[in-house]
Design an enzyme around this catalytic site. Sequence first.
Site, short mmCIF file in Angstrom:
data_model
loop_
_atom_site.label_atom_id
_atom_site.label_comp_id
_atom_site.label_asym_id
_atom_site.label_seq_id
_atom_site.Cartn_x
_atom_site.Cartn_y
_atom_site.Cartn_z
N PRO A 59 -18.82 69.95 -11.52
CA PRO A 59 -19.12 68.72 -10.78
C PRO A 59 -18.83 67.43 -11.55
CG PRO A 59 -21.14 69.69 -11.59
CD PRO A 59 -20.03 70.60 -12.03
N CYS A 60 -18.23 67.53 -12.73
CA CYS A 60 -18.15 66.32 -13.55
C CYS A 60 -17.31 65.21 -12.89
CB CYS A 60 -17.63 66.64 -14.94
SG CYS A 60 -16.07 67.52 -14.98
N ARG A 61 -16.41 65.58 -11.96
CA ARG A 61 -15.59 64.53 -11.33
C ARG A 61 -16.00 64.26 -9.89
NH1 ARG A 61 -10.91 64.57 -14.72
NH2 ARG A 61 -10.04 62.80 -13.63
#
Lengths: 720, 244
Positions: B181-183
């Site tokens: 989910p980092c982006r």
Amino acid sequence: MASDTSGAASSAADLKLQFAPFSSALEAGFWHQLTQKKLDDYRLDESPKCIKGYYYNGDPVGLPTRLTLEFSAFDVDGPTPARCCPAIGTLYNTNTLDAFKTADKKALLEKEAKEIWDAIQSGAALKDPSILCRFILLTFADLKKYHFYYWFCFPALCFPEGIKIVQQPSVLEQVFSAKQIAALQEAYDGLCLRRETSAVPYFLMKYTDDTVQLAPLGDWDTFFTDTKKVTVGVYDPCTLSQHPGWPLRNLLVFLANRWGSKLDTVEVLCFRDRTLQGSRSIQHSVVFQVKLPDLPDNSVCPKSVGWEKNPKGAMGPRMVNLSECMDPKRLAESSVDLNLKLMRWRLVPTLDLDKVVNTKCLLLGAGTLGCNVARTLMGWGVRHITFVDNAKISYSNPVRQPLYEFEDCLGGGKSKAMAAVDRLTKIFPGVNSEGYNMSIPMPGHPVNFSQATLSQAQRDVEQLEKLISEHDVVFLLMDTRESRWLPTVIAANKRKLVVNAALGFDTFVVMRHGLKKPPVSPKVSAGADSSPSCSSASSSSSTPAGSVPSIPGSSLFSNIPGHKLGCYFCNDVVAPGDSTRDRTLDQQCTVSRPGLAMIAGALAVEMMVSILQHSEGGYAVASSSDDRMNEPPTSLGLVPHQIRGFLSRFDNVLPASLAFDKCTACSPIVLDHYEREGFHFLSKVFNSSHSFLEDLTGLTLLHQETQAAEIWDMSDDESI
Amino acid sequence: MSSCVLEEESFHRCCQLLLQQSQQLGDGWSWEPVQGSQEGYLRKTALRSVAIDPRPVRDQAGSSSDCGQEEEQSAPVASADADTIRSDAEDEDDEDEGVCAACDGGSQVLQYEYHVLFSCSYRTPVLYFRASTLEGRSLSLEEVWGSVHPNFRVRLQSSPLSTVTQQEHPLLGQPFFMLHPCRTEEFMRPVLQAAQDQHRPVNYVLTWLSVVGPVVGLDVPLQYSTQLHPAASVCMDPADDGPG
């Protein structure tokens, strides 16, 4: 097999009805749960167990007709997924592969078929028609290898002469009007609602041009007043347009057994109900008519079939190897790798992990430094770690040497090299580690007391030569200076990367040795750059005196290519000798601040990793402290020659120094002698005082020449 | 800024709406509660017939070191051992004539299981998934990439969605793959911003799923946004609406 069948089918023209068999479909969760059941519950119990699968009639075209078993298969009373029909089965899990092989499949099938037949005859199938769709699962779980052998059977009772098709299968929308189709869908949903379920496996059907009526199978007698032609619906998991799926098969036997004599033709609706892109359709359901043959003897159970073919189309079991996802050791391996790969995904996309992971590391010394180096190597996923040490674990070791425990000290202590291997394997079973409990011969430590000691030394040298040849990186992690001499010479000769770590009380040096150019290329005479090596930082305590040209250090000692870098001995003007003689206890042992070995050990590994990331590896130009602000040469940053650390100041400097042409370990004359004379030369070094190497390399002469110069140097900033 | 993150409560509301729509559309999503806790996740299974590209894939994570194992693993599973076991259950010559000929293409059928969870640390939904063969063998990351169409692969592997990692499922403790989910916030921000500017309702989870799902073969039918009453898809918490 399959081709035979189709051949037979085409010759019999389009007369006989053929069914699409179930394909077994197992979810990973099923095998996990079977493993748990076997370990906690069944143990050696081989008795049959009741399990549950399900099938679905909403697949897109092209998918095989499946009977699915998932995690929940063992919970027979649990819910069935929405819009799916349950199928109850019998699990036979054998204790041995042999029992699996020799299980009487014919008897198992006949037993199950008999139960279906009994339910047909007793009328139990009328109340609960799902009895008609059953399965057998024969398994053997090899929980050592995580291999699962299995064989499904979907028992079907057969008419000896097959079933004659009266009217060819057609798609529903060609037979029914749109109105009828809508009415059918509504009627089916109504039936589900009344039955408080989301799928009905078998049902009865009556229709006119405008209306469709459905009823459960049990309502037969009240629903059908005229049995000349009846329509039955089957929840059909098949997607083929010309064939019904397996669940119809036993239903037809049931109908023939119960009403066969009264029925003329039977119309069958293979009810298929799919939702694609949010729109539901039943138009692709299939309708056809058959003439049910008489069963020869209504009291005897008909012949049955149903064992599933394996992927090769042969009658045989299947095997699935789940070691990758179930074997804890394999899981540990992939987790370690994935953890490292995370670095690439987000932080260092160009990191070449393969280079690191596949590097074979030889650790000479399994003490404080060796233990810490090994642990950091493991952290980087390095799989191949070899220890050499001749010591046993003593009571003082475990607190500083993280691979050992108190127990390892008992009874005289285990061998460090061996204990380190055991511990690494415990920490991570995927490691490939070996230990060698052996001594490394040293200069000034004579080996010529007897023929026995001499030949022992020769064997040790040969073993060390072999080990160095077999590895990619040699770590020098011993506690004496002179023990580093032999591996330095051998590794220089074999062009192996050497990473050296040495501790003082609160200072350390971590360095890579200069990697000599391959022997084939013309040797660069170290004499050409014969300025004596000297550290660019003020940290070196053994700056050799000599005719240092008065050029600022930064320009002389920057951009030294890897092959011109010095080794551990290049900065010394005395040859290694017996440093343990005439020393007090505190001088003989490594007495250093406890955190130092961890810092230095970790830095040694990190330096190796950075070197490996450089396109030129050990030949990489040495980075220095001045390069800290520049564009780094690798994705991980700088590739220094040396890291010298000062714990008192919490400071590190990155000096670089040239190879010294009079070095007692890596100078051309030493390497030439070793290359030409081998052990003969080495034994002379071991047996002689340090003056032998000093004479050989010209250090003695240098000493004499520089006696005078030293006086002026002393007054400078350096103190010797 | 604050409008681009998702609170857990909003996540649950988005999921409830998505479930309602899924039921109307027959899209197969269900809510799986975790026993003994408030937590749960959206779940859907799907079957895909995929032509597996036999060429080794160098995914971002790919290290050629495990290629060898990979190939060994994905080789046909029937071992010599299993082959030697023959049946006496049915007389071989007495072939069952009631069986239609197998119509097996060259493609492989894979079972996919998708879970949508809420990540407290990223405050975004996270897509977990796993895929297995019909024998129940889970696919490796390499094989998962192998099932992505080659034309997409290169593009995906260099896009922010390519961060497929293997992680333990936070609620089930089993190994799953996840789209990191980092982006997520980065690509959701413009969508949410536009919706907010136009006072248009938006279901964060649905919109997000329609972006990330197709990467791993999960289709989100267009009907979610065309067939249904738009009011049914309001979902951003008004409390979250700040000046972007």
